[in-house]
Write a protein that holds these residues in place. Structure first.
Motif, PDB file in Angstrom:
ATOM      1  N   MET A 197     -14.442   6.234  -3.499  1.00  0.00           N
ATOM      2  CA  MET A 197     -14.413   5.716  -2.158  1.00  0.00           C
ATOM      3  C   MET A 197     -15.326   6.504  -1.228  1.00  0.00           C
ATOM      4  O   MET A 197     -16.024   5.935  -0.421  1.00  0.00           O
ATOM      5  N   VAL A 233      -9.150   6.211   4.697  1.00  0.00           N
ATOM      6  CA  VAL A 233      -8.856   6.012   3.281  1.00  0.00           C
ATOM      7  C   VAL A 233      -7.363   6.184   3.023  1.00  0.00           C
ATOM      8  O   VAL A 233      -6.741   5.387   2.312  1.00  0.00           O
ATOM      9  N   CYS A 234      -6.759   7.201   3.629  1.00  0.00           N
ATOM     10  CA  CYS A 234      -5.323   7.438   3.456  1.00  0.00           C
ATOM     11  C   CYS A 234      -4.501   6.280   4.008  1.00  0.00           C
ATOM     12  O   CYS A 234      -3.493   5.888   3.409  1.00  0.00           O
ATOM     13  N   GLN A 235      -4.915   5.719   5.138  1.00  0.00           N
ATOM     14  CA  GLN A 235      -4.191   4.590   5.718  1.00  0.00           C
ATOM     15  C   GLN A 235      -4.270   3.373   4.810  1.00  0.00           C
ATOM     16  O   GLN A 235      -3.279   2.656   4.630  1.00  0.00           O
ATOM     17  N   ILE A 236      -5.415   3.141   4.208  1.00  0.00           N
ATOM     18  CA  ILE A 236      -5.568   2.021   3.276  1.00  0.00           C
ATOM     19  C   ILE A 236      -4.692   2.238   2.042  1.00  0.00           C
ATOM     20  O   ILE A 236      -3.992   1.334   1.587  1.00  0.00           O
ATOM     21  N   MET A 237      -4.701   3.468   1.517  1.00  0.00           N
ATOM     22  CA  MET A 237      -3.884   3.776   0.351  1.00  0.00           C
ATOM     23  C   MET A 237      -2.397   3.621   0.665  1.00  0.00           C
ATOM     24  O   MET A 237      -1.630   3.123  -0.155  1.00  0.00           O
ATOM     25  N   LEU A 238      -1.988   4.015   1.857  1.00  0.00           N
ATOM     26  CA  LEU A 238      -0.591   3.881   2.261  1.00  0.00           C
ATOM     27  C   LEU A 238      -0.189   2.413   2.336  1.00  0.00           C
ATOM     28  O   LEU A 238       0.910   2.044   1.919  1.00  0.00           O
ATOM     29  N   GLN A 239      -1.065   1.562   2.836  1.00  0.00           N
ATOM     30  CA  GLN A 239      -0.784   0.132   2.880  1.00  0.00           C
ATOM     31  C   GLN A 239      -0.609  -0.436   1.474  1.00  0.00           C
ATOM     32  O   GLN A 239       0.285  -1.240   1.226  1.00  0.00           O
ATOM     33  N   VAL A 240      -1.455   0.009   0.554  1.00  0.00           N
ATOM     34  CA  VAL A 240      -1.360  -0.459  -0.831  1.00  0.00           C
ATOM     35  C   VAL A 240      -0.044   0.003  -1.457  1.00  0.00           C
ATOM     36  O   VAL A 240       0.666  -0.772  -2.098  1.00  0.00           O
ATOM     37  N   VAL A 241       0.293   1.269  -1.255  1.00  0.00           N
ATOM     38  CA  VAL A 241       1.533   1.817  -1.817  1.00  0.00           C
ATOM     39  C   VAL A 241       2.747   1.106  -1.231  1.00  0.00           C
ATOM     40  O   VAL A 241       3.688   0.761  -1.959  1.00  0.00           O
ATOM     41  N   ASN A 271      -5.839  16.740  -9.878  1.00  0.00           N
ATOM     42  CA  ASN A 271      -4.488  16.222 -10.071  1.00  0.00           C
ATOM     43  C   ASN A 271      -3.634  17.235 -10.815  1.00  0.00           C
ATOM     44  O   ASN A 271      -4.085  17.834 -11.796  1.00  0.00           O
ATOM     45  N   ASN A 285     -11.333  15.776  -6.157  1.00  0.00           N
ATOM     46  CA  ASN A 285      -9.873  15.751  -6.244  1.00  0.00           C
ATOM     47  C   ASN A 285      -9.438  16.429  -7.534  1.00  0.00           C
ATOM     48  O   ASN A 285     -10.150  16.418  -8.533  1.00  0.00           O
TER      49      ASN A 285
END
Length: 88
Positions: free
Chosen positions: A1, A71-79, A38, A36
């Motif tokens: 991303m 990016v975090c906001q988009i990922m939160l919406q997906v989750v 993990n 990143n």
């Protein structure tokens, strides 16, 4: 991303990454790289940037933070839209 970008590569403003576009158009740094790592129960995410003495490092950091937040906001919406699965 977020990817990576280098000022020696000619595709700055036309890259698909919003961060690469903003950094290239505004001349915020020489290059950057997102990374990143993990772990079992957590992770580490960051952006490494290199700037010349005359480049606005604060503006680069602000841009990185703004794009990472998006990016975090988009990922939160997906989750939040995905069904929650619990593993035993």
């Amino acid at each position: 991303m977020l990817g990576a970008w280098d000022s020696n590569v000619g595709a700055g403003g036309h890259m698909s990454s919003k961060l690469a576009q903003r950094v290239a158009v505004n001349g915020l740094c020489k290059n950057y790289m997102a990374f990143n790592t993990n772990y079992h129960d957590t992770g580490l995410f960051g952006v490494y940037a290199v700037a010349a003495k005359d480049q606005p490092v604060g503006a680069c950091a602000t841009c990185d933070t703004h794009v990472a937040k998006q990016v975090c906001q988009i990922m939160l919406q997906v989750v939040n839209s995905a069904p929650l699965r619990r593993y035993a």
